[in-house]
Design an enzyme around this catalytic site. Structure first.
Site, PDB file in Angstrom:
ATOM      1  N   GLU A 276      14.007  -2.093 -12.949  1.00  0.00           N
ATOM      2  CA  GLU A 276      14.120  -2.903 -11.727  1.00  0.00           C
ATOM      3  C   GLU A 276      15.578  -3.252 -11.436  1.00  0.00           C
ATOM      4  O   GLU A 276      15.971  -3.357 -10.272  1.00  0.00           O
ATOM      5  CB  GLU A 276      13.260  -4.167 -11.831  1.00  0.00           C
ATOM      6  CG  GLU A 276      11.764  -3.935 -12.041  1.00  0.00           C
ATOM      7  CD  GLU A 276      11.117  -3.003 -11.025  1.00  0.00           C
ATOM      8  OE1 GLU A 276      11.634  -2.895  -9.887  1.00  0.00           O
ATOM      9  OE2 GLU A 276      10.112  -2.343 -11.366  1.00  0.00           O
ATOM     10  N   GLU A 305      14.234   5.237  -6.308  1.00  0.00           N
ATOM     11  CA  GLU A 305      13.727   5.478  -7.670  1.00  0.00           C
ATOM     12  C   GLU A 305      14.742   6.244  -8.503  1.00  0.00           C
ATOM     13  O   GLU A 305      14.777   6.102  -9.722  1.00  0.00           O
ATOM     14  CB  GLU A 305      12.390   6.221  -7.623  1.00  0.00           C
ATOM     15  CG  GLU A 305      11.215   5.380  -7.167  1.00  0.00           C
ATOM     16  CD  GLU A 305      10.958   4.141  -8.016  1.00  0.00           C
ATOM     17  OE1 GLU A 305      11.210   4.169  -9.233  1.00  0.00           O
ATOM     18  OE2 GLU A 305      10.532   3.122  -7.438  1.00  0.00           O
TER      19      GLU A 305
END
Lengths: 511, 511
Positions: A276, A305
């Site tokens: 994250e 991502e």
């Protein structure tokens, strides 16, 4: 001369209106982002349903502003040959972003959108409950409605070959089944082959060292220790806890991460937080000039991502990373890690082992988890399968892809949050992220040959500066394809990831 | 017959539009409430300024919807004699609420409102900094602008006698300087007289027992223990920490309190939490049928404060309250409270002592703090004094009213958050709250003669049920005046508070 001045003034007026509307939409989105975060992290139980309705109202307003006649007229005006050529690069990108959304979504009735918004805001609670009680049926009615909406949206958005293309495009502009099928086929083939070789002749790792309790308060302390070191600015963000970790941006100075601490699984929070943080640092590094505009976000879900997977895997699962951090981790857990060497720990965090939970999968089997979901979503949207059959289909596919079968739906079909918020078409982004990340790794190592030495010394400044300079700062200025070409000189190419995995696991497992 | 049907259909259509607009405004207000809470409790430093701008955009939208032509037309239609008489009680109250706001605010230009909204959202940080560094000048430019806005708003809202009336009316509909001056004069006279008698012949309390350290974690535990017991539903709310305690409603199932823990001042969090719980329980008890409408809030700021002051003082500073809770408090702080008896503790929490900080003042001197602020606000809005002179004026008035002079601005003019969010006209609500509370206490003791026995037994169900039944459930259905008459049979009357204080302190101080 006179006429030119008049034209310029007209353009200026249009730009003013456009920028005003952009700022309004972005402000609303920013507050909505906060509300979505709050609903998952802070909101007390009894208020959530009405809260979700309120967010549905705001989400619908954003939708309506984005497909309004005013927006349509502005986009049309700004797209005329004469005016468009006068626009600067930033405005062109803004027009591109709004135009794409406008053209896809303008045919969706506002009432339908609102109903969908409230549904997806409320489905999160149903999913959490279903997961807690291992009771798929609690989630099913929501899931059925969401899939039904998505099928209708796909028809409204339009597509050339497969209805799922219309949804993929929401997350990775331009991506289609036709493009993705061969990439995934190639990656699957090489992954299964490598997996078999590891199974047959790999030297076992000491993964059992993780079968111990790791005090949660100490895990928290370690997470809070590494987060700023690897580049996350704690004055421009937060770290909280949720069942399903995520990153949510309110604005460039306010990026919120969540993680999940499990006493019996120290890897969960550790790599979840690093993952994250990759998302969060990306958003914190966006050019402040794009703040309060539609460009204040990542280029695409796949590129996003790539940044989280890059930090989690290429950096966070490297030997050098643990050469620096393992002694610190040992200080927090002297008993658990007493007899463990850095090398053993490094190999253990890179253990390849088919397992039930995607977010905890190793780098190799991870993509197989994604392909399973990709297959299912494709068939769901294509109308070949139905939601009620998902538990069974899921378990069958787990057997086919990974050779294991979940014992409960909680560790099977209920493990991911994505469908509950309507994120069908999202999963492929994760594997795209892995592919992009490997391609970017190749390039960054060319530009910074001592890349892994920096990591070994616990110095992330130069690496983060490179990522900021080459990727992060641009926000949504470029399309994902433009960006990857600009950074690496070529389009997305599966070979880099295949090569990276081959090389890494050959060493880890002494193949 | 035919015509009647047509009329009903026309009314139905108007009502549909009106309710739709009401729901939209309420949903936005609910999200804005959340955002305001977040900005004070959660938002990281670097994002706050842009965050404040985003909330300014949403606040402006709410304003624009509330003064829109659509709203004006709907209100006009619903106010015609023919239609208005057909409306149910709830719709009449909604029309009343929107009409009042519309008539006051429609002349304010949206740009001006937006500028004001952003200013007040950003001023909180400036106030906090000024307070931290005891540097009034950091706050002054914000305060000057806010006062300037308020003076302009007062002119736009309109008033009959004093410009400050226009602002008072925002917090307590119908309240004017002319009404309040004599009430405050009477209260001041009796308070000063009682204060003098306590000084001259009161038996000292053991207030020095509070001059000890009270571990913050244990304070938190005690606060979390009493909150549900006194009636706050933890599944429909939260408790967090801020510099300045407050209560914020997101919806009826989501009411958020904050408190402040000071190691050297155990009373601060203790009574701060009980006070905010009074606000919170009020909102949690509102009739769910009013949820998602403008009625889902308290009748006025004064009535709201009556509920927080009632719980904090009439309940929380009663002998019976501590007869039940003191043994529990002692379990948390056995060392600090070792030698202290319940009676001593009860007398200590009711120590009368002129002091610098309003929120920590005793029940008697509290109102003098309010009158000081009332005088200052009246003169500020009347144009007789200017913001830059406030530190000096404040200190002078402290000397006049309470016989003490603050040593720093932090414990003087900078102590309150209210002006930073534009809450000029708010302070009198606190004393109104005390007045209403005493009047309500008289009535509840008639209806529940064993009122204080319930408290002594730690049973708050019947008391909370009475408050819910007689006050809370109604939300904004009635005006404050209608409500107090409905509950107690008479209009606001200062005598009850004067009598209550006289009786209480005569006993506490053995006068």
């Amino acid at each position: 001369m006179e006429q030119k001045v008049v034209h310029q003034t007209a353009l200026q007026k249009v730009l003013e209106q456009f920028n005003y509307l952009d700022e309004k939409i972005t402000h609303y989105s920013s507050i909505l982002g906060l509300a979505d975060w709050d609903l998952k992290v802070m909101a007390p139980k009894k208020g959530r349903s009405v809260f979700a309705k309120a967010t549905g109202t705001l989400r619908t307003e954003i939708f309506q502003l984005s497909v309004s006649k005013e927006m349509g007229d502005l986009l049309e005006t700004l797209s005329t040959d004469e005016l468009h050529s006068q626009l600067d690069e930033v405005t062109k990108a803004k027009v591109r972003e709004y135009k794409e959304y406008y053209q896809k979504s303008k045919a969706i009735p506002a009432d339908l959108f609102k109903e969908y918004s409230i549904l997806t805001a409320q489905a999160n609670d149903a999913w959490e409950e279903a997961r807690e009680y291992n009771d798929f049926d609690r989630y099913l009615p929501f899931l059925e409605k969401i899939i039904d909406f998505k099928r209708r949206f796909a028809e409204i958005y339009g597509y050339e070959e497969h209805p799922y293309d219309a949804l993929l495009d929401e997350f990775e502009p331009g991506l289609t089944v036709k493009k993705l099928d061969p990439i995934f086929a190639k990656l699957r083939e090489s992954s299964v082959d490598l997996l078999n070789r590891i199974r047959e002749s790999g030297q076992p790792t000491k993964a059992e060292l993780f079968d111990q309790s790791f005090d949660i308060e100490k895990q928290k302390a370690f997470n809070r220790y590494i987060l700023p070191l690897i580049g996350f600015d704690m004055e421009a963000g937060r770290l909280d806890e949720t069942v399903h970790p995520f990153a949510q941006t309110v604005n460039i100075g306010d990026v919120r991460l969540t993680t999940r601490y499990l006493e019996k699984n120290v890897r969960s929070a550790l790599f979840g937080t690093i993952h994250e943080a990759g998302h969060g640092i990306y958003e914190q590094h966006i050019n402040p000039e794009y703040e309060e505009t539609v460009l204040q976000s990542g280029a695409s879900f796949g590129i996003h991502e790539s940044q989280s997977r890059f930090l989690e895997n290429m950096v966070g699962r490297s030997r050098e990373f643990w050469q620096f951090f393992f002694p610190k981790l040992k200080e927090h857990f002297p008993v658990q890690l007493d007899e463990v060497s850095v090398e053993e720990f490094y190999r253990a965090v890179n253990t390849v082992q088919p397992s039930m939970i995607r977010v905890e999968a190793d780098e190799l089997t991870y993509n197989l988890h994604i392909m399973l979901r990709y297959d299912i979503e494709k068939s769901l949207i294509g109308g070949e399968i139905e939601a009620k059959d998902l538990p069974q289909i899921w378990n069958q596919k787990m057997q086919d892809y990974l050779g294991i079968t979940p014992l409960t739906d909680t560790e099977g079909v209920l493990q991911d949050v994505h469908w509950s918020f309507g994120g069908i078409g999202y999963f492929p982004s994760y594997s795209l992220g892995n592919l992009y990340a490997a391609q970017i790794l190749r390039k960054i190592q060319k530009d910074i040959p001592e890349f892994y030495q920096h990591i070994e010394n616990g110095r992330f400044e130069k690496i983060q500066a490179w990522l900021k300079e080459n990727i992060h700062q641009y926000g949504k200025l470029y399309t994902p394809n433009e960006l990857i070409v600009k950074v690496t000189g070529e389009e997305l190419n599966a070979d880099y990831l295949i090569e990276y995995l081959e090389k890494k696991y050959t060493k880890v497992y002494g193949l």
